[in-house]
Every structure is written in C-alpha cells, then in structure tokens.
Design an enzyme around this catalytic site. Structure first.
Site, short mmCIF file in Angstrom:
data_model
loop_
_atom_site.label_atom_id
_atom_site.label_comp_id
_atom_site.label_asym_id
_atom_site.label_seq_id
_atom_site.Cartn_x
_atom_site.Cartn_y
_atom_site.Cartn_z
N GLU A 136 59.02 44.37 46.77
CA GLU A 136 59.46 44.31 48.17
C GLU A 136 58.32 43.98 49.13
O GLU A 136 57.86 42.86 49.16
CB GLU A 136 60.18 45.60 48.58
CG GLU A 136 60.57 45.72 50.05
CD GLU A 136 61.60 44.70 50.51
OE1 GLU A 136 62.10 43.93 49.68
OE2 GLU A 136 61.90 44.67 51.70
N THR A 185 57.56 38.80 47.52
CA THR A 185 58.13 38.72 46.18
C THR A 185 57.37 37.63 45.40
O THR A 185 56.50 36.98 45.94
CB THR A 185 59.62 38.39 46.35
OG1 THR A 185 60.21 39.41 47.14
CG2 THR A 185 60.37 38.26 45.06
N THR A 202 60.06 41.49 42.16
CA THR A 202 59.47 41.95 43.41
C THR A 202 59.20 43.44 43.40
O THR A 202 59.77 44.18 42.59
CB THR A 202 60.44 41.63 44.58
OG1 THR A 202 59.86 42.03 45.82
CG2 THR A 202 61.77 42.36 44.41
#
Length: 605
Positions: free
Chosen positions: A437, A417, A435
C-alpha cells in the site's frame, strides 16, 4: 486490420535496435558476488526483444532472477513468483510478504485467463467504524502508520496457490535466489535511497524498522550494499516449512505480535494505534481463484482482475465508452479529451458500485455492458469538458444520457505498489500487481523477520464517501478493501498479444487505460506508449498531470476545452510484455519513472 497485423510495422522498425541488445549475465553468476563480496549493480533496460520468454519489472536484479528461472526450463508462473520474491528484497517499500496483490495468468494449454485474489483482509473484529473515534474519522496520516491499518497478508499464499495450479517448480526452489540476494546484498540506487529518506521520520519510530532501513541513523547511501539477513532467514524458513509457518506458525505469531504491540521506539511521540489481528485471522485466510473480468475492445479480448479490485471493471467500462467513437486518426487533443471523460464517468460508477463481492452485490456484467457504456458515452461532449465530479449511472437499469444524483468522490489510495509481467516459450503469460500500500506500508518491520507490514486497510472508506449514498467500501469483518490494481492481459483470437500493469494507487487504472489507448488505437510503439507523459482523471474537478504532460500542446488544447490540471511528479510505473508477429517477445518498462525499469528476455535478438 487485426492487432498482430497492425504491429508488424513497429516490429520491423525495432528489429535492428533489438538485435543490438546483448545478453545479460545472470546476476548471481558473478564470482565477485559471493557471500560477503560487494555486488555489482545490475543494468537497467527499458526494452528487450527475443525468444524463450520475457520478464519485466522495476528492478534489474529481480528481472534477471525471473529470466534465470525461464532459462532453466521454468514457466511464466514460476518466473513471476521468483521475481516477486526478489522484489521483496530490492523493492521492500512497495511489496513483500507482508502485503498482498492480484495475480492474473493466461494458460496457453486451455487458452483461458484466470486469477488469484491475494488481497489482504480485515480482522474478524473489524466493523464499519474501524477508523472512527469519538464520532470522527481517524486522521489519515495517523491511520497509515499503525497496527490498525494492517490487513492479513495474502502474498505467501498467492505464490503457493499459483504454483499449485500452474507452476512447474516448488516454492522452495523459487525462493532460493531471493534468499541468496537478501543475504549477499545488492547495490542501493537513488530510488531506494529516496524512498527510505521519504519515510525516515516514521521508520525511526519503530526499533525494528530503524535498525534495518536507517543504519547509523540515515538511509542507505547510493552505491552502498544493502543486505537483509533477517529476510533471508525468513525466506529460508518458508522454503523449509512452507506457507503454514506464515499462517499457522512462528512467522505468523511474530506478525500478530507486531500488529497488536507495535515495536515503538523509546521516546517516540507518535500516536501508534495497535491493531486487532489474531492468529485465527491468519489461519483462516484464503487466496481464492476468481474468474477474470472480461470485455472486448475493437475486436480484442481484454481480461483483468475481478472485484474486490476495481481495475478490471473500470478499465473495461472506460474502454467500452471509448469504443463508441473512433480514435485512430483523431488528434491527440481529442483522444486525450475522450480518455479523460471516459475515465471520469467510469470512476463515478466504480466509486458507487464496486467493493468486496462477498459483502456487496457488485453488478459486474452491468458495468461492462455495451448498452450501459453507450448510455454513459452520450454524456461526453467533444466541444467541452465536464465540470467537477459527475454522478454515477445505474448499470442495473441503464438509461441513456441519464444524469443526476450524488457523486461519490474517489478516496486516496497509496501509490507505491509494484507490478511485474512474465511470459514463457510455451505462450503462458502472467500479469501480477503486488503491494504493501503506502510507500513503506505501515512503517512496521516485523522484528527479526526483515519485512514491512502493509497498511492496506486504509483503502477502505473511513466513513461513507458521500452522505446518504450507499458505500460498498466500508470496513467489515474479514472484508477485502477495494483496490485499483489493474493487471491486464489482452488476447487476439484467444492468444496473448499484450500484458501490462502499473503501481500508482487509483491512478493505476488511468495509467493502464492510457497505455492501452496509445498502443491499440494510436499504434504507438510499446516503450514509447509507456514513456509518454500521462494525466489521470478520477471523477474530480481537476485532473492530475505530470509536468511533461502540462508542457505539451495537447494540454493547452485540453485546457481550452475546460479541463483543469494539477501538477504531480509522477504517475505510474508500467511494466509490460507483448507477443510479436514472428513469435518473439518484447519486454518493456519505464525509461525514466522510478529510475527506469528492467526488461529482459531469455535469448535477445
């Protein structure tokens, strides 16, 4: 002694060093950076002190764009959006408009902290078996690189909502610098090169990703210029048509197509599962405003993100547990021991109780109650560490020193992130974590659009975390997966004194907790608190720790207490701002992690 009074000593000590920081010319003001010219690398800088506002991010080009917005009269929210858009260019493997995040803002006019939930959502067709096939969970490595892992992106609407409520500039104005940056390019550093190399195998399996991030079949070389004209064109379209073009128009149609029919390269043997995202999922997406989660710690107000983020409640509960004892003046080993144990207990409760509040009843007030924390704190023994994962408590019916039941393990979360913090001359502050991920997200670049799609749905539990124990984080239609993002703002008598956050998956929570304890309890200067070696206990038998931490006497003392460590290369990458007693801002970032951060102020002194 109040926080501001406690900070005077460190402010005076750092005043001389701060005075030596020279102003940095705006990155896009260099005549040698005209379109087509080779850009000059922007300098990294872990600290800047001065007036007029501050920006801290992982990237110098992005931070400078934010500072330029502040210098031209924009506020902290404007700067945050402009910086985030630039990070979509220079930090595309961690964030971008194909993902989501949590935006926490302090409004100086009202003296209130609010937030926007830009978390991605599962398709309307998703059920609890989203990642289950033939009665077994899909292998995690296969799930992350797939259309099935893609949630409805929330970042574009987060920017629009934030600007509508608190901004002073239009989205079009604030996307223009990032568009220009994407078109003219920036200098590739070692981190960008390494992240592309880390993902080269899966990037090569998608035609659009391969063509963008593996030019000539290899990651962009360090020192080369990376340009993304596709993303520049996408930003230009967003500027001209607004976010409707993303959620109800041509960009959205391309997103849906990439998810449902991933652009797999001919000859690839990867099993790429398509997703079921629809145009309706995009059209019905919302980024709602939520009340911030609030608690107190040693007379200060600590504000964080509410569920579906677990950051606010878990950081808050851990601080409440620590507040039952005195840490100032305690040995580093004792402080470290109590922090690890408080984190272990808070994660046990987080795993059992926190999920999307639209689907599960999250007992936020109970998790943050001082009574509940006291009942959990009495399980901490200063003479020895707990062994293994501990069972959760019941915040709805707290019982002092209660132990028993089934522990729910902490599932893996992607660690790549990014976080940014901004402040302005009026006293507004933003702490924003965004983000896609996994490093590189799903691995799928939307063809012709220049941005990666997230794989946030892998933050759901694929199956119940513990057999027979209710799991609040199973997939569901339109559900938001639980997150550990922890954008945090600390107030003293209603005024901001510190704001921070970090990437790092589940270790975000422990990273923010570590820096808060170092700064507030141990009085460590902010940059040193950020740079100090870290360990991360998340209710497991072993504690992750950086190599530098394992080399300290503190680690040896903790091992003697029964803590067991596993080594990891890096934990988190913090950015922060703090208000000094004389009204100046200090922007702070990492000295080494991820190549070092980029702290900027408008008028350095």
């Amino acid at each position: 002694m109040r926080y501001k009074e406690q900070m005077i000593r460190s402010a005076v000590v750092l005043l001389t060093a701060a005075a030596l920081v020279a102003p940095v010319a705006p990155a896009h003001a260099d005549p040698l950076q005209a379109e087509g010219a080779r850009p000059r690398p922007a300098p990294r800088q872990p600290e800047a002190v001065g007036h007029g506002g501050a920006v801290s991010s992982v990237d110098p080009d992005a931070s400078q764009i934010g500072i330029d917005v502040l210098a031209r009269g924009g506020n902290a929210v404007d700067a945050a959006v402009a910086t985030a858009a630039a990070l979509g260019v220079t930090d595309p493997f961690s964030a971008g408009i194909g993902g989501g995040g949590f935006f926490v803002v302090y409004d100086a006019r009202t003296r209130k902290v609010s937030s926007i939930d830009g978390r991605e959502t599962a398709p309307a067709s998703a059920g609890p078996d989203l990642f289950v096939e033939d009665g077994a969970p899909v292998p995690f490595a296969e799930a992350v690189t797939s259309g099935r892992s893609v949630g409805t992106p929330g970042t574009p609407l987060t920017w629009e909502r934030a600007l509508q409520r608190w901004g002073s500039r239009s989205l079009s104005q604030l996307l223009e610098p990032a568009e220009s940056l994407a078109r003219r390019g920036f200098t590739v550093d070692a981190t960008f090169n390494q992240q592309a190399a880390n993902n080269a195998a899966r990037f090569a399996d998608f035609t659009s990703t391969r063509d963008l991030f593996l030019p000539g079949g290899a990651p962009p070389a360090v020192g080369s210029t990376f340009r993304n004209p596709q993303l520049a064109d996408t930003y230009r379209e967003l500027r001209r048509r607004g976010t409707d073009v993303f959620y109800r128009g041509a960009i959205g149609r391309d997103v849906v197509s990439a998810v449902r029919t991933p652009p797999v390269a001919p000859g690839s043997t990867r099993n790429v599962r398509p997703g079921d995202l629809t145009a309706r999922d995009l059209a019905t997406y919302d980024a709602p405003r939520r009340d911030a989660v609030s608690s107190t710690y040693r007379g200060l107000e600590v504000h964080g993100m509410a569920p579906p983020s677990s950051g606010g409640t878990t950081v808050g509960e851990a601080l409440n547990i620590l507040e039952t004892g005195r840490l100032s003046g305690a040995s580093p080993a004792l402080v470290g021991h109590r922090v690890l144990e408080a984190s272990r207990l808070a994660f046990a409760d987080r795993n059992r109780w926190v999920g999307d509040p639209a689907f599960v009843d999250v007992p936020v007030s109970g998790l943050l109650s001082k009574r509940f924390a006291a009942g959990r704190a009495c399980l901490v023994d200063d003479a020895k560490a707990m062994t293994g994962a501990v069972a959760p408590g019941d915040p709805r019916n707290p019982v002092a020193c209660a132990s028993g039941g089934t522990a729910a393990p902490t599932p893996y979360e992607g660690e790549h992130t990014t976080h940014l913090t901004t402040a302005d001359r009026w006293g507004n502050v933003v702490s924003y974590t965004l983000t896609i991920e996994q490093e590189g997200g799903s691995g799928i670049v939307v063809p012709g659009r220049g941005f990666l799609l997230n794989n946030e749905l892998t933050d759901f539990s694929f199956t119940p975390a513990a057999p027979g124990v209710p799991d609040p984080n199973l997939p569901g239609p339109g559900k938001r997966p639980r997150s550990s993002m922890s954008p945090t703002i600390v107030l003293d008598h209603g005024k901001p004194v510190l704001a921070l956050g970090s990437p790092g998956g589940a270790s975000i929570i422990t990273t923010v907790l570590h820096v808060l304890v170092q700064r507030l309890d141990r009085r460590v200067p902010l940059v040193e608190a950020i740079a100090s070696p870290r360990a991360s206990q998340r209710n497991s038998a072993t504690t992750q720790a950086e190599a530098a931490f394992l080399a300290t006497p503190e680690a040896q003392a903790l091992t003697a207490l029964g803590h067991r460590f596993t080594s990891t290369a890096e934990i988190g990458a913090v950015t922060a701002v703090e208000r000094l007693p004389d009204g100046r801002w200090r922007a702070a970032a990492e000295t080494d992690r991820r190549g070092g951060g980029a702290a900027r102020v408008v008028h350095p002194r």
